[in-house]
Design an enzyme around this catalytic site. Structure first.
Site, PDB file in Angstrom:
ATOM      1  N   CYS A 259       0.712  -0.721  -0.301  1.00  0.00           N
ATOM      2  CA  CYS A 259      -0.043  -0.015  -0.053  1.00  0.00           C
ATOM      3  C   CYS A 259       0.778   1.386   0.547  1.00  0.00           C
ATOM      4  CB  CYS A 259      -1.137   0.144   0.635  1.00  0.00           C
ATOM      5  SG  CYS A 259      -0.323   0.469   3.097  1.00  0.00           S
ATOM      6  N   HIS A 308      -3.111   1.208   7.053  1.00  0.00           N
ATOM      7  CA  HIS A 308      -2.991   1.237   5.631  1.00  0.00           C
ATOM      8  C   HIS A 308      -3.652   2.527   4.830  1.00  0.00           C
ATOM      9  CE1 HIS A 308      -4.503  -0.632   2.249  1.00  0.00           C
ATOM     10  NE2 HIS A 308      -5.211  -0.035   1.397  1.00  0.00           N
ATOM     11  N   HIS A 320      -5.531   1.948  -4.790  1.00  0.00           N
ATOM     12  CA  HIS A 320      -4.605   1.324  -4.035  1.00  0.00           C
ATOM     13  C   HIS A 320      -4.619   0.312  -3.840  1.00  0.00           C
ATOM     14  CE1 HIS A 320      -8.015  -0.581  -1.188  1.00  0.00           C
ATOM     15  NE2 HIS A 320      -8.116  -0.592  -2.679  1.00  0.00           N
TER      16      HIS A 320
END
Length: 344
Positions: A259, A308, A320
């Site tokens: 991420c 994240h 993402h």
């Protein structure tokens, strides 16, 4: 004469106990038989457990990324210090050589003084502490000795700093190895759970992931959201070119990403350097706590520990690298616990 007594019959109480015990054993066996099929978790239960393991693996990944970043930073710092030490040692040798040449010249003329002899046979630090001998040196020699003393102090400090950083580097490498084992352990456990499913169940989950990636990349309404800045737009445009690339922990592109690897890579393409980890990226700009104020290219942080990060894509969507087993794609911002945005 042989006895013909009738065998002793078991008492009624004993028969009752035996009968009850047998019945209980049969009941327990029946219960075990009935319970056995339910011990195997359903496809949905396995998916929930696997998703949880993937989330924990991502948490460990960001810690792994932090340790890796620290290791790289330490390696650069140590290399710089070692270069400085090498140059400093060379300068020190040149200063000593110059003093030696001066002494040799005085020796040839028979004018070498006792103070210079003292220097040549002992530590100049000790020598300079003897103030009574300072007036026996020329101004040029005093200056040269002071430079030697200062250079020795600098080298001692740099060597000590290098030693401390080398110890820190060793500890960081150990931490990095432990984090890697942690991630691999969770991924292996997740795979074991997936392997417990039937081929049809595994195919069903894989198809669902494939549909999510396909629909996210091909049929997404991003509305008419504007970018936070020209560079934010450039970063977002760069990230869009990576749709479909697989998630791999610790990866920063361009074959695969995690991420924060995707977001840091995207901004690098826009000429902006941001930190490597999601937690550090959370402090890389102005925080935005209202989803309604997010603009294209803003970073979006999720989960309480900020493990994240994504790029805001517009119309309530983010772009993402989700987790192991998925690819870079669009997803609703509401699919994860939103914390805040960051405008770079």
């Amino acid at each position: 004469m042989a006895s013909h007594r009738r065998p002793k019959q078991p008492s009624r109480a004993r028969v009752t106990v035996l009968t009850t015990a047998a019945a209980a054993a049969v009941a327990i066996s029946a219960q075990a038989a009935n319970a056995a099929p339910s011990e195997k978790p359903s496809k949905d239960e396995v998916k929930a457990k696997v998703d949880k393991l993937y989330e924990e693996a991502e948490q460990a990944t960001e810690k792994f990324n932090g340790a890796k970043e620290k290791q790289e930073k330490l390696q650069k710092e140590i290399s710089t210090i070692q270069d400085n030490v090498a140059r400093g040692q060379e300068e020190l040798n040149q200063l000593r050589d110059s003093i030696g040449l001066a002494a040799a010249a005085q020796y040839r003329t028979g004018t070498i003084d006792s103070s210079l002899q003292l220097f040549l046979s002992s530590n100049p630090n000790d020598y300079l502490d003897k103030a009574s001998t300072a007036d026996q040196l020329s101004a040029q020699q005093v200056e040269a000795l002071k430079k030697i003393q200062e250079k020795q102090r600098e080298l001692a400090q740099e060597r000590a700093e290098a030693s401390d950083k080398l110890k820190d580097l060793a500890a960081t490498r150990t931490e990095l190895g432990n984090k890697k084992k942690d991630i691999q352990g969770k991924l292996a456990e997740a795979q074991k759970l997936l392997n417990s499913l039937t081929a049809a169940e595994r195919a069903s989950l894989a198809a669902a992931d494939a549909r999510a990636s396909r629909s996210a990349s091909e049929r997404v309404d991003l509305g008419n959201s504007t970018a936070a800045s020209a560079r934010a737009q450039a970063a977002f445009d760069a990230a869009k070119t990576q749709i479909g690339k697989p998630y791999v922990y610790g990866a920063t592109g361009t074959a695969s990403y995690d991420c924060s690897g995707l977001t840091s890579w995207a901004y690098a393409q826009a000429g902006v350097s941001i930190p490597r980890t999601s937690q550090a990226q959370a402090n890389a700009g102005t925080r935005i706590y209202s989803e309604g104020q997010l603009q294209v290219g803003d970073l979006v942080l999720f989960y309480g520990d900020l493990h994240h990060v994504a790029l805001y894509a517009g119309n309530g969507m983010v772009l993402h690298a989700p987790r192991t087993g998925t690819t870079v794609r669009y997803e609703s911002i509401n699919n994860m616990p939103f914390q805040f945005g960051v405008r770079i």
